[in-house]
Design an enzyme around this catalytic site. Structure first.
Site, PDB file in Angstrom:
ATOM      1  N   LYS A 157      -4.901 -13.285 -14.823  1.00 10.33           N
ATOM      2  CA  LYS A 157      -4.727 -14.129 -13.947  1.00 10.33           C
ATOM      3  C   LYS A 157      -4.999 -15.642 -13.965  1.00 10.33           C
ATOM      4  O   LYS A 157      -4.853 -16.716 -13.382  1.00 10.33           O
ATOM      5  CB  LYS A 157      -6.303 -13.110 -13.022  1.00 10.33           C
ATOM      6  CG  LYS A 157      -5.650 -12.498 -12.138  1.00 10.33           C
ATOM      7  CD  LYS A 157      -5.639 -11.428 -12.075  1.00 10.33           C
ATOM      8  CE  LYS A 157      -3.792 -10.424 -12.334  1.00 10.33           C
ATOM      9  NZ  LYS A 157      -3.726  -9.235 -12.664  1.00 10.33           N
ATOM     10  N   VAL A 188      17.650   1.532 -17.756  1.00 14.81           N
ATOM     11  CA  VAL A 188      17.861   0.890 -19.383  1.00 14.81           C
ATOM     12  C   VAL A 188      18.152   1.647 -20.412  1.00 14.81           C
ATOM     13  O   VAL A 188      17.119   2.658 -20.485  1.00 14.81           O
ATOM     14  CB  VAL A 188      16.691  -0.192 -19.235  1.00 14.81           C
ATOM     15  CG1 VAL A 188      16.593  -0.390 -20.840  1.00 14.81           C
ATOM     16  CG2 VAL A 188      16.670  -1.208 -18.716  1.00 14.81           C
ATOM     17  N   HIS A 195     -11.795 -20.050  12.751  1.00 15.30           N
ATOM     18  CA  HIS A 195     -10.564 -20.511  12.966  1.00 15.30           C
ATOM     19  C   HIS A 195     -10.556 -21.907  12.035  1.00 15.30           C
ATOM     20  O   HIS A 195     -12.039 -22.803  12.166  1.00 15.30           O
ATOM     21  CB  HIS A 195     -10.366 -21.494  14.538  1.00 15.30           C
ATOM     22  CG  HIS A 195      -8.767 -21.618  14.529  1.00 15.30           C
ATOM     23  ND1 HIS A 195      -7.875 -21.008  14.039  1.00 15.30           N
ATOM     24  CD2 HIS A 195      -8.664 -23.216  14.405  1.00 15.30           C
ATOM     25  CE1 HIS A 195      -6.987 -22.508  14.451  1.00 15.30           C
ATOM     26  NE2 HIS A 195      -7.028 -23.952  15.218  1.00 15.30           N
TER      27      HIS A 195
HETATM   28  P1  FAD Z   1     -10.033   0.472 -20.674  1.00 11.20           P
HETATM   29  O1  FAD Z   1      -9.769  -1.392 -19.948  1.00 11.20           O
HETATM   30  O2  FAD Z   1      -8.411   0.363 -21.055  1.00 11.20           O
HETATM   31  O3  FAD Z   1     -11.051  -0.115 -22.157  1.00 11.20           O
HETATM   32  C1  FAD Z   1     -10.873   1.406 -21.928  1.00 11.20           C
HETATM   33  C2  FAD Z   1     -11.858   0.711 -23.881  1.00 11.20           C
HETATM   34  O4  FAD Z   1     -12.011   2.205 -24.687  1.00 11.20           O
HETATM   35  C3  FAD Z   1     -10.971  -0.404 -24.275  1.00 11.20           C
HETATM   36  O5  FAD Z   1     -11.486  -1.403 -24.778  1.00 11.20           O
HETATM   37  C4  FAD Z   1     -10.510   0.609 -25.734  1.00 11.20           C
HETATM   38  O6  FAD Z   1     -10.662  -0.281 -26.828  1.00 11.20           O
HETATM   39  C5  FAD Z   1     -11.449   1.322 -25.976  1.00 11.20           C
HETATM   40  N1  FAD Z   1     -11.940   3.071 -26.472  1.00 11.20           N
HETATM   41  C6  FAD Z   1     -10.721   3.438 -26.219  1.00 11.20           C
HETATM   42  N2  FAD Z   1     -11.127   4.494 -27.272  1.00 11.20           N
HETATM   43  C7  FAD Z   1     -11.478   4.205 -28.110  1.00 11.20           C
HETATM   44  C8  FAD Z   1     -12.784   5.368 -28.874  1.00 11.20           C
HETATM   45  N3  FAD Z   1     -12.035   6.311 -29.845  1.00 11.20           N
HETATM   46  N4  FAD Z   1     -14.317   4.534 -30.261  1.00 11.20           N
HETATM   47  C9  FAD Z   1     -14.135   3.505 -29.262  1.00 11.20           C
HETATM   48  N5  FAD Z   1     -14.140   1.960 -28.617  1.00 11.20           N
HETATM   49  C10 FAD Z   1     -12.519   3.312 -28.053  1.00 11.20           C
HETATM   50  N6  FAD Z   1      -6.378  -3.764 -13.056  1.00 11.20           N
HETATM   51  C11 FAD Z   1      -6.729  -3.679 -11.526  1.00 11.20           C
HETATM   52  O7  FAD Z   1      -7.544  -3.082 -10.732  1.00 11.20           O
HETATM   53  N7  FAD Z   1      -6.071  -6.059 -11.425  1.00 11.20           N
HETATM   54  C12 FAD Z   1      -5.508  -5.915 -12.645  1.00 11.20           C
HETATM   55  O8  FAD Z   1      -5.209  -7.715 -11.731  1.00 11.20           O
HETATM   56  C13 FAD Z   1      -5.073  -5.374 -13.691  1.00 11.20           C
HETATM   57  N8  FAD Z   1      -4.520  -6.682 -13.968  1.00 11.20           N
HETATM   58  C14 FAD Z   1      -3.503  -5.545 -15.184  1.00 11.20           C
HETATM   59  C15 FAD Z   1      -2.986  -6.676 -16.458  1.00 11.20           C
HETATM   60  C16 FAD Z   1      -2.144  -5.912 -17.316  1.00 11.20           C
HETATM   61  C17 FAD Z   1      -1.801  -6.509 -17.872  1.00 11.20           C
HETATM   62  C18 FAD Z   1      -1.905  -4.852 -17.489  1.00 11.20           C
HETATM   63  C19 FAD Z   1      -2.331  -4.065 -19.011  1.00 11.20           C
HETATM   64  C20 FAD Z   1      -3.604  -4.206 -17.067  1.00 11.20           C
HETATM   65  C21 FAD Z   1      -4.293  -4.957 -15.114  1.00 11.20           C
HETATM   66  N9  FAD Z   1      -5.194  -3.537 -14.732  1.00 11.20           N
HETATM   67  C22 FAD Z   1      -4.848  -4.810 -13.852  1.00 11.20           C
HETATM   68  C23 FAD Z   1      -5.885  -2.549 -15.475  1.00 11.20           C
HETATM   69  C24 FAD Z   1      -6.842  -1.873 -15.161  1.00 11.20           C
HETATM   70  O9  FAD Z   1      -6.862  -3.369 -17.140  1.00 11.20           O
HETATM   71  C25 FAD Z   1      -7.288  -1.485 -16.111  1.00 11.20           C
HETATM   72  O10 FAD Z   1      -6.789   0.040 -14.513  1.00 11.20           O
HETATM   73  C26 FAD Z   1      -8.566  -1.409 -16.140  1.00 11.20           C
HETATM   74  O11 FAD Z   1      -8.761  -1.977 -17.770  1.00 11.20           O
HETATM   75  C27 FAD Z   1      -9.204   0.446 -16.823  1.00 11.20           C
HETATM   76  O12 FAD Z   1     -10.125   0.410 -16.845  1.00 11.20           O
HETATM   77  P2  FAD Z   1     -10.923   1.568 -17.955  1.00 11.20           P
HETATM   78  O13 FAD Z   1     -12.395   1.129 -18.905  1.00 11.20           O
HETATM   79  O14 FAD Z   1     -10.401   2.778 -17.487  1.00 11.20           O
HETATM   80  O15 FAD Z   1     -10.139   1.316 -19.651  1.00 11.20           O
HETATM   81  P1  NAI Z   2       3.746   0.259 -12.993  1.00 13.00           P
HETATM   82  O1  NAI Z   2       3.567   1.798 -13.203  1.00 13.00           O
HETATM   83  O2  NAI Z   2       3.476  -0.234 -12.039  1.00 13.00           O
HETATM   84  O3  NAI Z   2       5.883  -0.315 -13.074  1.00 13.00           O
HETATM   85  C1  NAI Z   2       6.407   0.426 -14.164  1.00 13.00           C
HETATM   86  C2  NAI Z   2       8.124   0.076 -12.891  1.00 13.00           C
HETATM   87  O4  NAI Z   2       8.632  -0.139 -14.107  1.00 13.00           O
HETATM   88  C3  NAI Z   2       8.442   0.727 -11.745  1.00 13.00           C
HETATM   89  O5  NAI Z   2       9.035   0.557 -10.519  1.00 13.00           O
HETATM   90  C4  NAI Z   2       9.660   1.837 -12.613  1.00 13.00           C
HETATM   91  O6  NAI Z   2       9.885   2.316 -11.501  1.00 13.00           O
HETATM   92  C5  NAI Z   2      10.249   1.271 -13.409  1.00 13.00           C
HETATM   93  N1  NAI Z   2      11.068   1.919 -14.673  1.00 13.00           N
HETATM   94  C6  NAI Z   2      10.442   3.022 -15.782  1.00 13.00           C
HETATM   95  N2  NAI Z   2      11.204   3.463 -16.122  1.00 13.00           N
HETATM   96  C7  NAI Z   2      12.543   2.791 -16.392  1.00 13.00           C
HETATM   97  C8  NAI Z   2      13.754   2.270 -16.635  1.00 13.00           C
HETATM   98  N3  NAI Z   2      13.439   2.989 -17.814  1.00 13.00           N
HETATM   99  N4  NAI Z   2      13.955   0.762 -16.841  1.00 13.00           N
HETATM  100  C9  NAI Z   2      13.797   0.298 -15.176  1.00 13.00           C
HETATM  101  N5  NAI Z   2      12.944   0.688 -14.520  1.00 13.00           N
HETATM  102  C10 NAI Z   2      11.322   1.616 -15.357  1.00 13.00           C
HETATM  103  O7  NAI Z   2       3.884  -0.151 -14.293  1.00 13.00           O
HETATM  104  P2  NAI Z   2       3.465  -1.329 -14.762  1.00 13.00           P
HETATM  105  O8  NAI Z   2       3.764  -2.616 -14.114  1.00 13.00           O
HETATM  106  O9  NAI Z   2       3.667  -1.599 -16.204  1.00 13.00           O
HETATM  107  O10 NAI Z   2       1.490  -1.263 -14.515  1.00 13.00           O
HETATM  108  C11 NAI Z   2       0.907  -0.728 -15.043  1.00 13.00           C
HETATM  109  C12 NAI Z   2      -0.520  -0.223 -14.893  1.00 13.00           C
HETATM  110  O11 NAI Z   2      -1.154  -1.558 -14.545  1.00 13.00           O
HETATM  111  C13 NAI Z   2       0.009  -0.147 -13.156  1.00 13.00           C
HETATM  112  O12 NAI Z   2      -0.664   1.175 -12.821  1.00 13.00           O
HETATM  113  C14 NAI Z   2      -1.123  -1.453 -12.984  1.00 13.00           C
HETATM  114  O13 NAI Z   2      -1.779  -0.523 -12.103  1.00 13.00           O
HETATM  115  C15 NAI Z   2      -1.720  -2.137 -13.755  1.00 13.00           C
HETATM  116  N6  NAI Z   2      -1.331  -3.143 -13.212  1.00 13.00           N
HETATM  117  C16 NAI Z   2      -2.436  -3.726 -12.427  1.00 13.00           C
HETATM  118  C17 NAI Z   2      -2.589  -5.132 -11.798  1.00 13.00           C
HETATM  119  C18 NAI Z   2      -2.870  -5.547 -10.653  1.00 13.00           C
HETATM  120  O14 NAI Z   2      -3.777  -4.530 -10.052  1.00 13.00           O
HETATM  121  N7  NAI Z   2      -2.885  -6.596 -10.289  1.00 13.00           N
HETATM  122  C19 NAI Z   2      -1.273  -5.814 -12.492  1.00 13.00           C
HETATM  123  C20 NAI Z   2      -1.125  -5.535 -13.531  1.00 13.00           C
HETATM  124  C21 NAI Z   2      -1.280  -4.152 -14.479  1.00 13.00           C
END
Ligand code: FAD
Ligand code: NAI
Length: 462
Positions: free
Chosen positions: A51, A233, A441
């Site tokens: 973000k 892919v 508004h």
């Molecule tokens: P995580 O956040 O993955 O945390 C798990 C933690 O557990 C990690 O820090 C890891 O190091 C630790 N851990 C694991 N195993 C062990 C162990 N054995 N011992 C000690 N520590 C351990 N979601 C949104 O809602 N809004 C967004 O805008 C959004 N943007 C995203 C952008 C990206 C690029 C990505 C990758 C994800 C995004 N997500 C977003 C998804 C979101 O990050 C996850 O859904 C969320 O972090 C899940 O929370 P969690 O607590 O389940 O796990």
């Molecule tokens: P995603 O599940 O949102 O999208 C993956 C995409 O890849 C799908 O459209 C799927 O059809 C496509 N795909 C899968 N295999 C493929 C292939 N072989 N070739 C081409 N396309 C293929 O997963 P993404 O974007 O990796 O995000 C992972 C998770 O992180 C999501 O579950 C999402 O909820 C979370 N996330 C949430 C955000 C938010 O809430 N703003 C921001 C970023 C991540």
């Protein structure tokens, strides 16, 4: 050997929220976290850094696209990538430190290191075994691998590498038109990178309301992103700082290649449970790698709970947080609960996209009688003033009862606007309840009210 009421494994949004709530409810709580900083994927390499980059590049987009229209004349700012990365890291640090502060405030012990569970009631960190009446696994997720593709986090990257590239690439191929692909693809596109998104399915953002997905694709295409849909892919070959992506078009099996400086693999995430020792413990797993839980977050081993990305459901930070609160309440003998029917989803592109509840496609499939109230941001004065009048608000309500079943928004501030609908749905609101509520508004929220009015006798400004 210390003894706790609750030990949480993982300090992401699920784990840290569970710990805070458990401590607030008087339970002696510890969290095991192997990373150097708290906050999990979300704060370190997910929601927050993405973000920050989206914000910085959105501002740049505004300068290029809209400043002159508003009489703001002058040279466009130069991009200092290193400084933008520093800004992103400062935002991350501020937030991860914030969790450390909350841990201290709530007297939560941070057990630093990677934890495993040798037996129910025990968590091992390094050589130390800590005793816990209850264990909550909140170990999160990791990017899922694609066969035939080797990620080196330099030329072929996951979202983690994409957030910290050494330089802005001239070209980027994104594999997967999901949330990560579109958010990070947008950010780089605004920085001048030529972005091509290759998606397996015939539409972007699978699972999203079809009309919204189409509109988003149109808007992003106008912003310069290219889409290759229906493309499987086959592999990625990386050589000397360049990568070649080979894909097959599903409609005719024809093969094509695209070259790019960087390839982002964004094809989904999978639960991360490695090293916990779950198999030896006898914790039952689901076929897709999630930990099996019941509706009280109990795993199949008594005393061990699991939440967040490690269990079924949308991989969203707020879903993990809600489960964190609920599981702590359940352990404390209260009635923790998550309403999975009202979990919003937001994509932070410009315009933002948000949704909650059922999509039109889902309602059709269920054979449910519904009506649509739609209002274009073209009729919203505020949206027009910020050049974001292309989107719309779409409310789906029960045809008979007018009860709101879902809502889908593409437009300015969509990520915030959706919560009015979420609250309404939690209270079992009818579209008319929103239609009868006075909205200030000029605000973007008026578009939500107008869509609700459109479920009844009609919107005023359309
Ligand atoms: P995580 O956040 O993955 O945390 C798990 C933690 O557990 C990690 O820090 C890891 O190091 C630790 N851990 C694991 N195993 C062990 C162990 N054995 N011992 C000690 N520590 C351990 N979601 C949104 O809602 N809004 C967004 O805008 C959004 N943007 C995203 C952008 C990206 C690029 C990505 C990758 C994800 C995004 N997500 C977003 C998804 C979101 O990050 C996850 O859904 C969320 O972090 C899940 O929370 P969690 O607590 O389940 O796990
Ligand atoms: P995603 O599940 O949102 O999208 C993956 C995409 O890849 C799908 O459209 C799927 O059809 C496509 N795909 C899968 N295999 C493929 C292939 N072989 N070739 C081409 N396309 C293929 O997963 P993404 O974007 O990796 O995000 C992972 C998770 O992180 C999501 O579950 C999402 O909820 C979370 N996330 C949430 C955000 C938010 O809430 N703003 C921001 C970023 C991540």
């Amino acid at each position: 050997m210390a003894e706790f009421d609750v030990i949480v494994v993982g300090a992401g949004p699920g784990g840290y929220v569970a710990a805070i709530r458990a401590a607030q409810l008087g339970l002696k709580t510890a969290v095991v976290e192997g990373r150097e900083t708290l906050g999990g994927t979300c704060l370190n390499v997910g929601c927050i850094p993405s973000k920050a980059l989206l914000n910085a590049t959105h501002q740049l987009h505004e300068v290029h696209e809209n400043f002159e229209k508003m009489g703001l004349i002058g040279g466009a700012p130069k991009v200092d990538w290193a400084k933008m990365q520093d800004y992103k890291q400062d935002v991350v640090n501020g937030n991860t430190k914030g969790i450390e502060f909350l841990f201290k405030k709530n007297k939560i012990t941070w057990l630093k290191g990677w934890g495993s569970i040798p037996a129910a009631g025990q968590v091992k960190v390094g050589e130390d075994i800590h005793l816990a009446k209850n264990i909550i696994i909140a170990s999160g997720s990791e990017p899922s691998a694609l066969p035939g593709i080797t990620v080196d986090e330099e030329t072929v990257v996951t979202s983690t590498g994409a957030l910290s590239l050494k330089k802005i690439p001239k070209s980027l191929v994104v594999i997967g038109a999901g949330v990560i692909g579109l958010e990070l693809g947008s950010a780089y596109s605004r920085l001048g990178t030529e972005v091509t998104v290759v998606e397996f399915l015939d539409a972007i953002t699978p699972g999203m309301d079809g009309e919204v997905a189409k509109s988003l694709q149109k808007i992003l295409t106008k912003q310069g992103l290219k889409f290759v849909l229906g493309a499987a892919v086959q592999g990625v070959e990386a050589k000397k700082g360049k990568a070649t992506v080979t894909y097959k078009l599903r409609k005719d099996d024809s093969e094509a290649k695209i070259e790019a400086e960087t390839v982002l693999v964004a094809t989904g995430r999978r639960p991360y449970t490695a090293g916990l020792g779950l198999e030896a413990l006898g914790v039952e797993m689901l076929p897709r790698g999630q930990i099996k839980t019941d509706d009280h977050f109990r795993t199949t081993v008594p005393g061990i709970y699991a939440i967040g990305d490690a269990i079924v459901g949308p991989m969203l930070a707020h879903k993990a947080e809600d489960e964190g609160m609920a599981v702590a309440e359940i352990i404390a003998g209260k009635h923790g609960h998550v309403n999975y029917g009202v979990i919003p989803g937001v994509i932070y592109t410009t315009p933002e996209v948000s949704s909650v509840g059922k999509t039109e496609e889902q309602l059709k499939e269920e054979g449910r009688a519904y009506k649509i109230g739609k209002f274009p941001f073209m009729g919203n004065a505020r949206a027009k003033a910020v050049f974001q009048a292309e989107g719309f608000v779409k409310i789906l309500a029960d045809k008979e009862t007018d009860r709101i079943l879902g809502a889908h928004i593409i437009g300015p501030g969509a990520g915030d606007l959706i919560h009015e609908i979420c609250v309404g749905m939690e209270f079992g609101a009818a579209a008319q309840d929103i239609a009868l509520t006075c909205h200030a508004h000029p605000t973007y929220s008026e578009a939500v009210r107008e869509a609700a009015l459109a479920c009844g006798d009609g919107a005023i400004h359309a």
